[in-house]
Design an enzyme around this catalytic site. Structure first.
Site, short mmCIF file in Angstrom:
data_model
loop_
_atom_site.label_atom_id
_atom_site.label_comp_id
_atom_site.label_asym_id
_atom_site.label_seq_id
_atom_site.Cartn_x
_atom_site.Cartn_y
_atom_site.Cartn_z
N TYR A 92 -3.52 -5.79 7.43
CA TYR A 92 -4.64 -6.71 7.52
C TYR A 92 -4.44 -7.38 8.87
O TYR A 92 -3.51 -8.19 9.05
CB TYR A 92 -4.55 -7.78 6.44
CG TYR A 92 -4.92 -7.33 5.05
CD1 TYR A 92 -6.09 -6.63 4.80
CD2 TYR A 92 -4.11 -7.67 3.97
CE1 TYR A 92 -6.43 -6.25 3.49
CE2 TYR A 92 -4.44 -7.30 2.68
CZ TYR A 92 -5.60 -6.59 2.45
OH TYR A 92 -5.93 -6.22 1.17
N SER A 121 2.19 -3.70 1.67
CA SER A 121 1.07 -4.58 2.04
C SER A 121 1.48 -5.60 3.11
O SER A 121 2.61 -6.07 3.14
CB SER A 121 0.61 -5.33 0.79
OG SER A 121 -0.18 -6.42 1.12
N HIS A 164 -10.71 -0.20 -2.55
CA HIS A 164 -9.78 -1.30 -2.83
C HIS A 164 -9.62 -1.51 -4.34
O HIS A 164 -9.48 -2.63 -4.83
CB HIS A 164 -10.26 -2.58 -2.16
CG HIS A 164 -9.15 -3.44 -1.62
ND1 HIS A 164 -8.79 -3.47 -0.29
CD2 HIS A 164 -8.30 -4.30 -2.23
CE1 HIS A 164 -7.80 -4.32 -0.11
NE2 HIS A 164 -7.47 -4.84 -1.28
N THR A 221 -6.65 -1.50 6.77
CA THR A 221 -7.58 -1.65 5.64
C THR A 221 -8.89 -2.24 6.13
O THR A 221 -8.90 -3.29 6.78
CB THR A 221 -6.94 -2.54 4.55
OG1 THR A 221 -5.79 -1.86 4.03
CG2 THR A 221 -7.92 -2.80 3.41
N LYS A 260 -7.84 2.84 5.81
CA LYS A 260 -7.90 2.75 4.34
C LYS A 260 -9.20 2.07 3.96
O LYS A 260 -9.43 0.91 4.35
CB LYS A 260 -6.69 1.95 3.83
CG LYS A 260 -6.63 1.82 2.32
CD LYS A 260 -5.28 1.27 1.88
CE LYS A 260 -5.17 1.13 0.38
NZ LYS A 260 -5.88 -0.03 -0.16
C1 LIG Z 1 -3.39 -6.81 -7.18
C2 LIG Z 1 -3.82 -5.89 -6.08
C3 LIG Z 1 -3.46 -6.20 -4.78
C4 LIG Z 1 -3.82 -5.33 -3.75
N1 LIG Z 1 -3.40 -5.63 -2.47
C5 LIG Z 1 -3.75 -4.79 -1.46
C6 LIG Z 1 -3.32 -5.06 -0.14
O1 LIG Z 1 -2.60 -6.01 0.11
N2 LIG Z 1 -3.72 -4.21 0.84
C7 LIG Z 1 -4.52 -3.11 0.58
O2 LIG Z 1 -4.87 -2.38 1.50
N3 LIG Z 1 -4.91 -2.83 -0.68
C8 LIG Z 1 -4.54 -3.64 -1.69
N4 LIG Z 1 -4.93 -3.34 -2.96
C9 LIG Z 1 -5.68 -2.08 -3.22
C10 LIG Z 1 -4.71 -0.94 -3.52
O3 LIG Z 1 -3.99 -0.57 -2.37
C11 LIG Z 1 -5.47 0.30 -4.01
O4 LIG Z 1 -6.47 0.66 -3.08
C12 LIG Z 1 -6.08 0.13 -5.40
O5 LIG Z 1 -5.28 -0.70 -6.21
C13 LIG Z 1 -6.23 1.50 -6.07
O6 LIG Z 1 -6.89 1.38 -7.28
P1 LIG Z 1 -6.15 1.30 -8.70
O7 LIG Z 1 -5.58 -0.07 -8.82
O8 LIG Z 1 -7.28 1.55 -9.66
O9 LIG Z 1 -5.10 2.38 -8.74
C14 LIG Z 1 -4.57 -4.17 -4.02
C15 LIG Z 1 -4.91 -3.86 -5.34
C16 LIG Z 1 -4.53 -4.70 -6.37
C17 LIG Z 1 -4.88 -4.32 -7.77
#
Ligand SMILES: Cc1cc2nc3c(=O)[nH]c(=O)nc-3n(C[C@H](O)[C@H](O)[C@H](O)COP(=O)(O)O)c2cc1C
Length: 402
Positions: A167, A144, A296, A193, A272
């Protein structure tokens, strides 16, 4: 599995302590004993329960939250429940090969470690623990932008450069600086993203902040609710002038921005957050190299639509021209099987590996990867499929269409 006396005592203590963990009640309780080592986990939910018990409420709230009433979050997991498997018999499934190829690199499994920000909020090892697990399990890791460890240090722990999630912020000079750093670190792919552009109303997180008023300096420098306080302490923003940054992405961001980004990023470029056929076709028209079908993890829009339900139309738009990775709600090997059957080339996981990280650091992430791999092996054998290329739509029925 034999359980030592020490483990039994640990489990009894954990059970006895559970009611004392006051604020955790806000997230629900479970009477099962908590596991005391990673190898005791029977599925990824053992780690979820332990993470809930171990983490401060605000950190668990940040992990667990969706948006508004969490409809999209719940839809992501419920979507898999509508899909049943049409399993074939007597195939001969001694050898199961779940390897996949993405941009010419072969991976042992189709499981991708998704970008999740601020991993030191979950365990002191943070992204380094995740990277070491990715290394030992030869798994693709996406880092990330808002990581608590730099892309250089994570690459060193992983043993090779990781994919980088971007980002871009709403300031082009910051975009350029982030992209340059990922390029200099040797990242082979960049994932832009695009699913948080409208903002996100994280109600569950806001509720968790009410019961956890601490000011956590591990995650925030000045203010825990303002963007400036959130990113200023992140290593990827170190040394940059953030005075003009108003958002992690710009409200003006459009397809022209993708062209502009293309101009400064010479390697693979993914988007994404695509969930429609139209956008998949536009992405291909703009020369994008790959797509994450993602909402997300239910943390962006309040669409109430599962990402697994978005997958078929994106796959139809892509028509095999570029890789498609889907994430959101994947908790079991059978979920991975269903995603592959609907045309995904690979799947991303977010919360499950963070539950593992929060529970036991690197060992927890490794065990989550092992569990999902083992479950996928069983699902492939049960369905009578020997390789990922055997798995197609004929193996899935949707009870809403049956
Ligand atoms: C706590 C948390 C932080 C996340 N941070 C980012 C991030 O910094 N960048 C991003 O593209 N997606 C982020 N995501 C989304 C994840 O990359 C991913 O799309 C998502 O968690 C998938 O779903 P799942 O948690 O049900 O497996 C985040 C998700 C969570 C739960």
């Amino acid at each position: 599995m034999t359980i030592s006396r020490r483990d039994l005592v640990g489990r009894a203590l954990a059970l006895a302590a559970a009611p004392l963990l006051g604020p955790m009640r806000a997230f629900g309780e479970d009477a099962d004993p908590l596991i005391t080592s990673a190898d005791q986990a029977v599925d990824v939910f053992d780690f979820e329960r332990l993470a809930r018990a171990k983490l401060p409420p605000a950190h668990f709230g940040y992990l667990a939250t969706g948006v508004d009433g969490d409809a999209t979050l719940h839809a992501n997991t419920a979507g898999f429940g509508h899909l049943g498997l049409r399993v074939r018999r007597l195939v001969g499934v001694n050898q199961v090969d779940m390897s996949v190829n993405l941009f010419g690199t072969a991976w042992d499994t189709p499981i991708v470690i998704d970008p999740v920000g601020s991993q030191r909020a979950f365990h002191a090892e943070g992204e380094l623990g995740t990277a070491k697990a990715a290394r030992s399990r030869k798994t693709l890791q996406v880092l990330s932008t808002v990581s608590s460890t730099s892309v250089e240090d994570v690459g060193a722990a992983r043993g090779e450069p990781v994919w980088y999630q971007l980002y871009p912020t709403d300031q082009w000079d910051i975009t350029q600086a982030l992209v340059k750093r990922a390029r200099d670190a040797g990242c082979p792919a960049l994932a832009l993203t695009v699913d948080l552009q409208g903002g996100s109303n994280r109600v569950t997180l806001a509720r968790s902040l009410r019961v956890d008023p601490r000011d956590c300096k591990t995650c925030h420098t000045t203010s825990r609710t303002q963007l400036s306080g959130f990113i200023a302490g992140k290593p990827m923003f170190s040394g940059l002038d953030l005075s003009k940054v108003g958002g992690l992405t710009s409200l003006d961001m459009n397809w022209d921005f993708v062209d502009r980004l293309r101009g400064i990023w010479p390697r693979k470029l993914l988007i994404k957050g695509i969930v429609t056929r139209e956008d998949a076709e536009l992405a291909i028209a703009r020369g994008v190299d790959g797509i994450f079908v993602s909402n997300h993890g239910g943390r962006g829009e309040d669409s109430g639509r599962a990402s697994i339900d978005s997958l078929p139309e994106v796959v139809a738009g892509v028509r095999g021209r570029i890789p498609v990775i889907v994430d959101g709600g994947i908790r079991r090997g059978s979920d991975i099987f269903k995603a592959l059957a609907l045309g995904a080339n690979a799947v991303g996981i977010g919360r499950p590996y963070i539950w593992g990280l929060a529970s036991f650091g690197q060992a927890g992430v490794e065990k989550v990867l092992d569990i999902l791999k083992n479950e996928l092996t069983i699902a492939m054998r049960q369905a009578g499929t020997r390789s990922v290329s055997d798995i197609d739509r004929s193996y899935v029925v949707d009870d809403r269409r049956a």
